[in-house]
Design a protein around this motif. Sequence first.
Motif, mmCIF file in Angstrom:
data_model
loop_
_atom_site.group_PDB
_atom_site.id
_atom_site.type_symbol
_atom_site.label_atom_id
_atom_site.label_comp_id
_atom_site.label_asym_id
_atom_site.label_seq_id
_atom_site.Cartn_x
_atom_site.Cartn_y
_atom_site.Cartn_z
ATOM 1 N N VAL A 1 45.578 -26.425 -12.754
ATOM 2 C CA VAL A 1 45.387 -27.848 -13.013
ATOM 3 C C VAL A 1 43.962 -28.017 -13.497
ATOM 4 N N GLY A 2 43.780 -28.714 -14.614
ATOM 5 C CA GLY A 2 42.439 -28.887 -15.158
ATOM 6 C C GLY A 2 42.330 -30.152 -15.976
ATOM 7 N N SER A 3 41.109 -30.390 -16.477
ATOM 8 C CA SER A 3 40.867 -31.575 -17.301
ATOM 9 C C SER A 3 39.695 -31.325 -18.232
ATOM 10 N N ARG A 4 39.657 -32.119 -19.290
ATOM 11 C CA ARG A 4 38.533 -32.110 -20.223
ATOM 12 C C ARG A 4 38.385 -33.523 -20.774
ATOM 13 N N VAL A 5 37.206 -33.848 -21.272
ATOM 14 C CA VAL A 5 36.946 -35.168 -21.837
ATOM 15 C C VAL A 5 36.852 -35.047 -23.351
ATOM 16 N N GLU A 6 37.550 -35.949 -24.033
ATOM 17 C CA GLU A 6 37.463 -36.071 -25.489
ATOM 18 C C GLU A 6 37.268 -37.545 -25.804
ATOM 19 N N ASN A 7 36.082 -37.886 -26.317
ATOM 20 C CA ASN A 7 35.730 -39.277 -26.622
ATOM 21 C C ASN A 7 35.873 -40.131 -25.367
ATOM 22 N N ASP A 8 36.687 -41.183 -25.403
ATOM 23 C CA ASP A 8 36.872 -42.063 -24.242
ATOM 24 C C ASP A 8 38.163 -41.748 -23.498
ATOM 25 N N THR A 9 38.577 -40.482 -23.547
ATOM 26 C CA THR A 9 39.840 -40.075 -22.955
ATOM 27 C C THR A 9 39.647 -38.812 -22.125
ATOM 28 N N VAL A 10 40.291 -38.778 -20.976
ATOM 29 C CA VAL A 10 40.355 -37.553 -20.191
ATOM 30 C C VAL A 10 41.738 -36.967 -20.407
ATOM 31 N N ILE A 11 41.784 -35.686 -20.729
ATOM 32 C CA ILE A 11 43.053 -34.997 -20.921
ATOM 33 C C ILE A 11 43.211 -34.013 -19.773
ATOM 34 N N TYR A 12 44.277 -34.204 -19.016
ATOM 35 C CA TYR A 12 44.589 -33.358 -17.865
ATOM 36 C C TYR A 12 45.710 -32.398 -18.266
ATOM 37 N N HIS A 13 45.796 -31.281 -17.565
ATOM 38 C CA HIS A 13 46.917 -30.373 -17.803
ATOM 39 C C HIS A 13 47.366 -29.726 -16.499
ATOM 40 N N VAL A 14 48.653 -29.404 -16.470
ATOM 41 C CA VAL A 14 49.250 -28.607 -15.401
ATOM 42 C C VAL A 14 49.970 -27.470 -16.118
ATOM 43 N N ARG A 15 49.517 -26.243 -15.881
ATOM 44 C CA ARG A 15 50.042 -25.058 -16.566
ATOM 45 C C ARG A 15 50.673 -24.117 -15.555
ATOM 46 N N ASP A 16 51.817 -23.524 -15.927
ATOM 47 C CA ASP A 16 52.459 -22.550 -15.053
ATOM 48 C C ASP A 16 52.890 -21.334 -15.858
ATOM 49 N N ASN A 17 53.263 -20.290 -15.161
ATOM 50 C CA ASN A 17 53.755 -19.069 -15.801
ATOM 51 C C ASN A 17 55.247 -18.884 -15.508
ATOM 52 N N GLY A 18 55.956 -19.992 -15.504
ATOM 53 C CA GLY A 18 57.374 -19.973 -15.139
ATOM 54 C C GLY A 18 58.303 -19.641 -16.283
ATOM 55 N N VAL A 19 59.540 -20.130 -16.169
ATOM 56 C CA VAL A 19 60.592 -19.771 -17.112
ATOM 57 C C VAL A 19 60.386 -20.351 -18.501
ATOM 58 N N GLY A 20 59.642 -21.456 -18.612
ATOM 59 C CA GLY A 20 59.417 -22.071 -19.908
ATOM 60 C C GLY A 20 60.707 -22.550 -20.552
ATOM 61 N N PHE A 21 60.623 -22.955 -21.826
ATOM 62 C CA PHE A 21 61.784 -23.443 -22.559
ATOM 63 C C PHE A 21 61.463 -23.451 -24.045
ATOM 64 N N ASN A 22 62.501 -23.581 -24.841
ATOM 65 C CA ASN A 22 62.370 -23.656 -26.288
ATOM 66 C C ASN A 22 61.886 -25.061 -26.663
ATOM 67 N N MET A 23 60.821 -25.143 -27.455
ATOM 68 C CA MET A 23 60.232 -26.433 -27.802
ATOM 69 C C MET A 23 61.173 -27.323 -28.615
#
Length: 142
Positions: free
Chosen positions: A37-59
């Motif tokens: 779980v992480g975050s970064r700031v771009e301009n006036d926006t915070v972008i968060y993410h939740v990343r896993d190494n699971g089964v995934g899926f076709n986009m």
Amino acid sequence: SLHPAHGDRSLLRQVLVNLIGNALKFSRQSNPPKIEVGSRVENDTVIYHVRDNGVGFNMKYASKLFQVFQRLHNPEQFEGTGVGLAIVQRIIQRHGGRVWVESEPKAGATFHFSLPTVPSEEGAAPRHSPTEPVRPDLNLAP
């Protein structure tokens, strides 16, 4: 530590509960399961993410993920109702943000969501509760 943004603390906690819960569910068969779980700031926006190494899926099926009762995996293999990501999208959109995903089959998934660092002038955050600067809390206890 995650960057702060403006929003309703209890609703943003629900976003994290849903995203981390999905990451746990879909990576439990990985050895070892990894969730970031992480975050970064771009301009006036915070972008968060939740990343896993699971089964995934076709986009090519990604647009179905945020629809109510839509599932990409067999319910016998992975429990759930198909409403969690629809709730996430609704909460984030009401806060003036957006949510998106990146994934590959057998390579995990990364869910991103954005929130404003300052309150929206349009009152995009839920009207039933005032917005306040919050740091999405990884302590998920009520």
